[in-house]
Scaffold this motif. Sequence first.
Motif, PDB file in Angstrom:
ATOM      1  N   ASN A  43       0.877  -1.250   0.048  1.00  0.00           N
ATOM      2  CA  ASN A  43       0.011   0.087  -0.025  1.00  0.00           C
ATOM      3  C   ASN A  43       0.907   1.065   0.077  1.00  0.00           C
ATOM      4  N   GLU A  44       1.923   1.161   0.801  1.00  0.00           N
ATOM      5  CA  GLU A  44       2.821   2.597   0.962  1.00  0.00           C
ATOM      6  C   GLU A  44       3.603   2.569  -0.291  1.00  0.00           C
ATOM      7  N   ALA A  45       3.952   1.599  -0.917  1.00  0.00           N
ATOM      8  CA  ALA A  45       4.725   1.598  -2.213  1.00  0.00           C
ATOM      9  C   ALA A  45       3.926   2.162  -3.132  1.00  0.00           C
ATOM     10  N   ASN A 125      -7.575   5.827  -0.646  1.00  0.00           N
ATOM     11  CA  ASN A 125      -7.683   4.602  -0.132  1.00  0.00           C
ATOM     12  C   ASN A 125      -6.447   3.806   0.046  1.00  0.00           C
ATOM     13  N   VAL A 126      -5.407   3.669  -0.333  1.00  0.00           N
ATOM     14  CA  VAL A 126      -4.082   3.127   0.087  1.00  0.00           C
ATOM     15  C   VAL A 126      -3.433   3.513   1.367  1.00  0.00           C
ATOM     16  N   CYS A 127      -3.980   4.831   1.629  1.00  0.00           N
ATOM     17  CA  CYS A 127      -3.696   5.136   3.170  1.00  0.00           C
ATOM     18  C   CYS A 127      -4.482   5.282   4.292  1.00  0.00           C
ATOM     19  N   ASN A 128      -5.722   5.337   4.028  1.00  0.00           N
ATOM     20  CA  ASN A 128      -6.587   5.525   5.092  1.00  0.00           C
ATOM     21  C   ASN A 128      -8.000   4.511   4.558  1.00  0.00           C
ATOM     22  N   PRO A 129      -8.801   4.251   5.981  1.00  0.00           N
ATOM     23  CA  PRO A 129     -10.108   3.576   5.605  1.00  0.00           C
ATOM     24  C   PRO A 129     -11.036   4.723   4.876  1.00  0.00           C
ATOM     25  N   ALA A 130     -11.637   4.192   4.043  1.00  0.00           N
ATOM     26  CA  ALA A 130     -12.631   4.960   3.283  1.00  0.00           C
ATOM     27  C   ALA A 130     -13.978   4.689   3.779  1.00  0.00           C
ATOM     28  N   TYR A 131     -14.925   5.723   3.940  1.00  0.00           N
ATOM     29  CA  TYR A 131     -16.116   5.541   4.381  1.00  0.00           C
ATOM     30  C   TYR A 131     -17.329   5.505   3.171  1.00  0.00           C
ATOM     31  N   GLU A 142      -6.484  -3.372   0.585  1.00  0.00           N
ATOM     32  CA  GLU A 142      -5.198  -3.974   0.693  1.00  0.00           C
ATOM     33  C   GLU A 142      -4.476  -4.314  -0.702  1.00  0.00           C
ATOM     34  N   ILE A 143      -3.440  -3.586  -1.036  1.00  0.00           N
ATOM     35  CA  ILE A 143      -2.841  -4.026  -2.390  1.00  0.00           C
ATOM     36  C   ILE A 143      -1.957  -5.237  -2.512  1.00  0.00           C
ATOM     37  N   PRO A 144      -2.085  -6.191  -3.090  1.00  0.00           N
ATOM     38  CA  PRO A 144      -1.410  -7.427  -3.132  1.00  0.00           C
ATOM     39  C   PRO A 144      -0.116  -7.144  -3.914  1.00  0.00           C
TER      40      PRO A 144
END
Length: 169
Positions: A43-45, A125-131, A142-144
């Motif tokens: 996710n961070e990458a 969305n890669v850094c934070n939960p989304a509502y 979650e990014i595979p």
Amino acid sequence: MKENYIGKKSRLLNRIDVATEYARLAKNDWKAAELLHDNGLYNEAVYYYVQTMEKRIKEKICCIVDITDPDYSNRMRTFGDSLDGAIEFLIEILSGHDKIQHEKLTDEIVRGILQDINFSKLHNNVCNPAYDHHKKEYTSLEIPSEECTNIKEMAERLEAYLRGLNCCI
């Protein structure tokens, strides 16, 4: 009350200085993305690969137009840290008022290289939960590894494409 800041500011006096700074920042973002990718932090990458693409596009914009001109600098500020906004601005600059050229560039860059991904939504969305307002729930993305590698390859293809535009410093 005086605000406190950290770091040292550098003056960027012209479009060449600004383009060079975007190039430096993109290079650093790429290094961060690679370290994160190599350590399984996908996710961070992805976040930093997207940042790299955004800064490479902004670098190219600075090479093409005088970004110190208030009209261009204001336009750059309007889309802020949006890869989608940077892409659209670059396409507008490259196509001028030619609708056919605009569609051709959109097809090449957005649909071709970037696979029509909504990067604004992905970036958040890669850094934070989304509502989700419709479902009234939070989701987490979650990014595979494979998808992270796909984004990395997009960034590489975009950089090669931008180099091929022959309008840089």
